[in-house]
Motif scaffolding. Structure first.
Motif, short mmCIF file in Angstrom:
data_model
loop_
_atom_site.label_atom_id
_atom_site.label_comp_id
_atom_site.label_asym_id
_atom_site.label_seq_id
_atom_site.Cartn_x
_atom_site.Cartn_y
_atom_site.Cartn_z
N TRP A 9 2.61 -9.15 11.91
CA TRP A 9 2.95 -7.67 11.84
C TRP A 9 3.45 -7.64 13.21
CZ3 TRP A 9 5.92 -6.15 8.30
CH2 TRP A 9 4.13 -6.43 6.77
N VAL A 10 2.07 -7.59 14.56
CA VAL A 10 2.43 -6.99 15.92
C VAL A 10 3.42 -7.80 16.50
CG1 VAL A 10 1.04 -7.25 17.57
CG2 VAL A 10 0.19 -6.47 16.70
N VAL A 11 3.57 -9.18 16.85
CA VAL A 11 5.05 -10.17 16.96
C VAL A 11 6.06 -9.65 16.53
CG1 VAL A 11 5.57 -12.43 16.64
CG2 VAL A 11 3.78 -12.49 16.85
N ALA A 12 6.15 -9.01 15.30
CA ALA A 12 7.10 -8.81 14.59
C ALA A 12 7.91 -7.61 14.95
CB ALA A 12 7.36 -8.13 12.84
N GLY A 13 6.70 -6.09 15.59
CA GLY A 13 6.68 -4.94 16.08
C GLY A 13 7.45 -5.02 17.24
N LEU A 14 7.37 -6.41 18.18
CA LEU A 14 7.19 -6.37 19.46
C LEU A 14 8.84 -6.47 19.97
CD1 LEU A 14 4.31 -7.74 21.15
CD2 LEU A 14 5.09 -5.58 21.15
N GLY A 31 9.72 -0.60 14.71
CA GLY A 31 9.25 -1.92 15.30
C GLY A 31 7.57 -1.60 15.46
N GLY A 32 7.13 0.21 16.22
CA GLY A 32 6.43 1.10 15.38
C GLY A 32 5.36 1.07 14.78
N LEU A 33 6.40 0.94 13.53
CA LEU A 33 5.45 1.21 11.63
C LEU A 33 4.76 -0.50 12.36
CD1 LEU A 33 5.00 2.06 8.96
CD2 LEU A 33 7.32 0.92 8.46
N PHE A 34 5.31 -1.34 12.06
CA PHE A 34 4.89 -2.73 12.39
C PHE A 34 4.07 -3.12 13.06
CE2 PHE A 34 9.34 -5.79 10.30
CZ PHE A 34 8.65 -4.96 9.25
N LEU A 35 3.43 -2.18 14.87
CA LEU A 35 2.33 -2.75 15.11
C LEU A 35 1.27 -1.71 14.42
CD1 LEU A 35 4.11 -1.71 18.85
CD2 LEU A 35 4.01 -4.01 17.89
N LEU A 36 1.91 -0.49 13.98
CA LEU A 36 0.44 -0.21 12.95
C LEU A 36 -0.19 -0.43 11.47
CD1 LEU A 36 -0.71 2.66 12.59
CD2 LEU A 36 0.92 3.40 11.07
N GLN A 41 -4.51 -3.88 10.00
CA GLN A 41 -4.73 -5.24 9.49
C GLN A 41 -5.66 -5.90 10.45
OE1 GLN A 41 -4.14 -7.24 6.24
NE2 GLN A 41 -2.57 -5.22 6.14
N ALA A 42 -5.65 -5.78 11.40
CA ALA A 42 -6.76 -6.16 12.48
C ALA A 42 -8.39 -5.57 12.34
CB ALA A 42 -6.25 -6.28 13.80
N ALA A 43 -7.97 -4.32 11.96
CA ALA A 43 -8.76 -2.77 11.84
C ALA A 43 -9.77 -3.38 10.71
CB ALA A 43 -8.05 -1.79 12.18
N GLY A 44 -8.95 -3.65 9.18
CA GLY A 44 -8.97 -3.86 8.27
C GLY A 44 -10.38 -5.28 8.75
N ARG A 61 -0.15 4.30 3.26
CA ARG A 61 1.44 4.63 2.37
C ARG A 61 2.31 5.45 2.24
NH1 ARG A 61 -2.47 2.79 -2.79
NH2 ARG A 61 -2.39 0.57 -1.84
N CYS A 62 1.91 7.14 2.54
CA CYS A 62 2.42 7.58 2.71
C CYS A 62 3.83 7.08 4.00
CB CYS A 62 2.08 9.31 3.07
SG CYS A 62 0.97 9.34 1.03
N ILE A 63 2.68 7.07 4.61
CA ILE A 63 3.38 7.27 6.53
C ILE A 63 4.35 5.85 6.40
CG2 ILE A 63 2.88 5.87 8.93
CD1 ILE A 63 0.17 7.64 8.90
N ALA A 64 4.22 4.62 5.17
CA ALA A 64 4.79 3.64 5.08
C ALA A 64 5.50 3.79 5.24
CB ALA A 64 4.54 2.24 5.13
N GLY A 65 5.54 4.48 3.56
CA GLY A 65 6.70 5.07 3.29
C GLY A 65 8.01 6.43 3.50
#
Length: 87
Positions: A9-14, A31-36, A41-44, A61-65
């Motif tokens: 996800w981080v690579v895709a965002g960058l 890109g910012g969403l993919f970094l998020l 995922q890393a925090a989880g 999910r609300c932020i992603a939507g």
């Protein structure tokens, strides 16, 4: 394996930010969403906490939507203006 998923996800965002960001502001937002997504995922994976359940998951999910809705609106607005190049 969870860290590999977060790294993806981080690579895709960058890539979206640095390679395609010049084409429009929507690529910076996605890109910012993919970094998020990668950070989530890393925090989880690091905490072992249930970030995919409960109120945290609903907020995420609300932020992603909302980000998806903005990206779709920008895409269709650009397409309607004739910004899409055809071969």
């Amino acid at each position: 394996m969870a860290y590999l998923y977060a790294a993806m996800w981080v690579v895709a965002g960058l890539l979206l930010i640095f390679r395609t960001g010049k084409r429009g502001w929507v690529f910076y937002a996605l890109g910012g969403l993919f970094l998020l997504l990668g950070a989530w995922q890393a925090a989880g994976a690091a905490a072992g906490a249930g970030l995919s359940a409960g109120t945290r998951a609903l907020v995420f999910r609300c932020i992603a939507g909302a980000a998806l809705a903005v990206a779709c609106a920008a895409f269709f607005r650009e397409r309607r203006r004739g910004g899409e190049k055809r071969p």
